[in-house]
Structure formats: structure tokens, C-alpha cells
Design an enzyme around this catalytic site. Sequence first.
Site, PDB file in Angstrom:
ATOM      1  N   ALA A 231       8.209  -4.069  -8.083  1.00 16.38           N
ATOM      2  CA  ALA A 231       9.660  -3.961  -7.963  1.00 16.38           C
ATOM      3  C   ALA A 231      10.390  -4.607  -9.123  1.00 16.38           C
ATOM      4  CB  ALA A 231      10.123  -4.604  -6.649  1.00 16.38           C
ATOM      5  N   CYS A 232       9.734  -5.483  -9.868  1.00 17.59           N
ATOM      6  CA  CYS A 232      10.431  -6.258 -10.890  1.00 17.59           C
ATOM      7  C   CYS A 232       9.584  -6.355 -12.134  1.00 17.59           C
ATOM      8  CB  CYS A 232      10.752  -7.667 -10.378  1.00 17.59           C
ATOM      9  SG  CYS A 232      11.524  -8.740 -11.599  1.00 17.59           S
ATOM     10  N   GLY A 233      10.205  -6.172 -13.279  1.00 22.12           N
ATOM     11  CA  GLY A 233       9.497  -6.300 -14.536  1.00 22.12           C
ATOM     12  C   GLY A 233       9.608  -7.706 -15.080  1.00 22.12           C
TER      13      GLY A 233
END
Length: 288
Positions: free
Chosen positions: A125-127
Site C-alpha cells: 500500500a505504501c512506497g
Amino acid sequence: MSSSRPNHRRGAKTPTRMLRIEGGRAHARPDHLVTEEPLEIRLQSGTGERRILAVTMRTPGHDFELAAGFLFAEGVIASRSQIRRMAYCTDPGEPQQYNIVNVELGSATLPNLAPLERHFYTTSACGVCGRAGLENLRLRCEPLEPGFRVSSQIIVELPRLLSQQQALFQQTGGLHAAALFDKCGKLLAVREDVGRHNALDKLLGWALLENRLPLSEHIVLVSGRASYELAQKTLAAGVPILAAISAPSSLAVELAREFNLTLIGFLRGSFNVYSGQERLEVSTPSPE
């Protein structure tokens, strides 16, 4: 340098059973879920020095492209030639691990990772984000040149061309996609993943391994929103136009304006242009 990279869809979807409630009645039915598994990226120098660089939750498939694209987008490597070999983990005495990719570099020592400021950990969901990423991008990239112009009618057609290639999304409904088009609107490659950052890393990794970088006359389309991290990765590859089906974030818009990236959002028949409108050809001028 090894150029072999598996493009199989091993485990990309997982069969399951579910209960469908419809019209007040319950029906047991089969279903397919998008697979989410960890991928550990290990970096190795030519003399054998190793470091675990990142762990990301991803959809199996195109794992070498994911690793290569991640390393390039985050500034760990600058070109394909720096990668000597990529392979799944084959440590002696252990079964082959398809959730660990070893990336062997040609240099005798590992690159300086201090500017990245932390030991990477990413999720689907998050880089990898933050001020360190922006400062690193400023050191590597200049504002994009004006370059080519593209018709707004070509832009409008891109989501339809993408959806025709999203077979796995049609089966699971749980995947993000990133697609690369040339300036005439021809679809060149599509990559899907449970994480939108991973989908773009896979796409950029494909371009890196195919010696197509920089992508100075191309368009990237992402199936969700345009985040700050996606804008960073797009800029690192030299892509002048980033289009998103959904909304951009405020930081993505700020970044696009600083680096002269054409940023398009809400691409659904019509679209909004937040930066770099000079690259777009429209039939009639729009009022301010």
C-alpha cells in the site's frame, strides 16, 4: 550479466470459496483472490558483500523487473549495466526461495545507501517516501524538457487500451496496473500488482532491462491515484506525462510543477491537467 527473468504468473491468483449474499439468499461459490506475498530484495557486491535492501508485499510474477525497477527508481543503480546477475535465493542447504531475489552488482563494493537514510521496508500500500527521496531525486534529475506534444484524444483512449490487457484484474478485481504508451498512444507494456508502487516498479524494471531508458517520449498510465511516490518514480525514468484514472495528491502536483511533469488526473472520458499542459494538443482553448 544474466538477463533471464521469469515472467510467469506463479501464484498471481489464489482460488478460494466464498458466500455470496444476493436477494436475501446465500450461495456458496468459488472465487479467485489476488495473491499477496513478501518479496525480499538482497543486494550483493562483486566480492560477495550482502545486504537486505527491502521487503515489499507484492503479487508474484515479474519479480526481477520489480527488483530492478525499485533499485533504479530509488537511485541505488543508474543503468542496466550495473546489474551483473539476478536470481532467486539458492543458499546452500536451503530449498530455492521464490520470495527472495538476489541482485548481484558488478562493483566490488555496495553503493553508498546513506542518502536514502533508512533501511527500506515497503508494503503493497505504501512506497518508500519522505524528504530523503525528494532530495535524492533533485540530485539525480533536472526538470523535464518540453519535448513532444500529444493529442488530448490519444490521452482519452488510454484507459480503454489498458483495461483490454488487465486479464488478471478481471478475474480478481484486486490489482493495480501501470502501463507504458508511446507518444502515438500505442500500448507497449502493462504490469499488474496488488501494490500500485510495485506495478510501476515492474514496468520501469522492464524498461530498464530492455535498455529503453530514459522514457523521454512516452506516457505512463496508472489505474489508481497519482501519489507523490509514483510521480517520483516516473520522473526518475524521464517520463514526461503521468496520467491517473483517479486523483493526484497535493505533493504529486507540487512535484510535477517543480520538475515540469505533465500530470493528468481523473482520466475517465475527460480529464484534469494539473501541470505541464503545454504538452497537450486540444481542439479549442479552455477558459481560465
